[in-house]
Structure formats: C-alpha cells, structure tokens
Design an enzyme around this catalytic site. Structure first.
Site, mmCIF file in Angstrom:
data_model
loop_
_atom_site.group_PDB
_atom_site.id
_atom_site.type_symbol
_atom_site.label_atom_id
_atom_site.label_comp_id
_atom_site.label_asym_id
_atom_site.label_seq_id
_atom_site.Cartn_x
_atom_site.Cartn_y
_atom_site.Cartn_z
ATOM 1 N N GLY A 179 -4.546 -8.253 -5.314
ATOM 2 C CA GLY A 179 -3.806 -9.483 -5.585
ATOM 3 C C GLY A 179 -2.759 -9.308 -6.670
ATOM 4 O O GLY A 179 -1.641 -9.810 -6.558
ATOM 5 N N CYS A 180 -3.110 -8.587 -7.710
ATOM 6 C CA CYS A 180 -2.185 -8.391 -8.828
ATOM 7 C C CYS A 180 -1.004 -7.514 -8.418
ATOM 8 O O CYS A 180 0.125 -7.736 -8.855
ATOM 9 C CB CYS A 180 -2.921 -7.796 -10.020
ATOM 10 S SG CYS A 180 -4.208 -8.899 -10.655
ATOM 11 N N THR A 181 -1.270 -6.523 -7.578
ATOM 12 C CA THR A 181 -0.187 -5.669 -7.081
ATOM 13 C C THR A 181 0.748 -6.483 -6.195
ATOM 14 O O THR A 181 1.975 -6.405 -6.329
ATOM 15 C CB THR A 181 -0.762 -4.461 -6.310
ATOM 16 O OG1 THR A 181 -1.580 -3.696 -7.208
ATOM 17 C CG2 THR A 181 0.348 -3.589 -5.747
ATOM 18 N N ALA A 212 2.833 -8.758 -8.503
ATOM 19 C CA ALA A 212 3.861 -8.002 -9.231
ATOM 20 C C ALA A 212 4.995 -7.586 -8.299
ATOM 21 O O ALA A 212 6.175 -7.696 -8.648
ATOM 22 C CB ALA A 212 3.238 -6.779 -9.902
#
Length: 153
Positions: free
Chosen positions: A45-47, A50
C-alpha cells in the site's frame, strides 16, 4: 489532540531522505504542502501511494505545491525506497514518532500499525484538508483536489 482543518502546523525538525536535517519552516508557511504520513517503506500500500504521488508530482509542482512523505523508517530505508521507485520528493524519518505525535496521527489495526493520514497545508501554514484512511489509493485524488482549491483562491 489531533491537528485539524484550520490549525497552524507546528514547527518540527527531522532527518530527510538524504540524511540532512529538515526544518519544516523551510516549506511550511511558504508554499502549499501535501504532507502524508504512511506506515512503512516497501510495503504494497505504501509503495502504491508513493508511486501515485510520484506519477502526479509535476501536477502538484505546477500548482505551486510540494509533496513530502513521513514514516518511522530511517533515512537509509528512505534512500533505498526513493532510489528503487524514483521518488522525486523528500521522505522524512520519524523514527521516534515525534512528528506523528505532534500531528496526532492515529494508529490503525488496534494500535499495531502506524496510521495513514494526508494533510494539505496552505502557504500560510494552515491545514486545509485532513484525510485519514488506510486505503492508500484514495489519498492522491483528495490531496490534488485540495491543492487545486488552494491554487484557485
């Protein structure tokens, strides 16, 4: 107490992607800013989050805004994450969670995971939007709409 719409962003210092000291006063109060807190580098999710900000970074710059990500990862992790995904914006290290506490960013999953909250701050350093959701894919569109609204004023 969590910061909310209409609040002034407090000053803070930390380490950025490059290992330099980042002082919030260099940007906050000078130009619109999207400051997004995310749980961890190199997680799905964070990738995705970003990379969505990366892919539309020029749109934010064209509106006079900057984008900065914040997580509890150290600057070495941020350097690797930035290099691997060619992120054009700074990531800030909040290893002691002082910035999270300053903003009042909640935890998720029964307190086991740092929360995901995006703040849009105007050029006077006032919060204009707060979006709290673990759904990483929704943050970009909310932030871009808020920046466009600021730019139109």
């Amino acid at each position: 107490m969590a910061l909310a719409i209409g609040d002034q962003v407090p000053q803070f210092k930390t380490t950025d992607t490059n290992g330099n000291v980042f002082d919030s006063t260099t940007i906050v109060g000078k130009k619109p800013l999207v400051l997004y807190f995310y749980p961890k580098d190199n997680t799905p999710g964070c990738t995705a989050q970003a990379c969505s900000f990366r892919d539309q970074y020029e749109d934010f710059l064209d509106l006079g805004a900057e984008v900065i990500g914040v997580s509890g990862d150290d600057f070495a992790s941020h350097q690797k994450f930035t290099s691997q995904y060619r992120l054009p914006f700074l990531l800030l290290s909040d290893t002691n969670r002082k910035i999270r506490k300053l903003f009042g960013v909640p935890t998720a999953l029964l307190g086991m995971l740092p929360g995901r909250v995006t703040y849009v701050i105007d050029s006077n350093g006032i919060i204009q939007m707060v979006f709290n959701s673990m759904l990483a894919g929704q943050h970009l569109s909310k932030a871009l709409a808020a920046v466009k609204k600021i730019a139109a004023q």
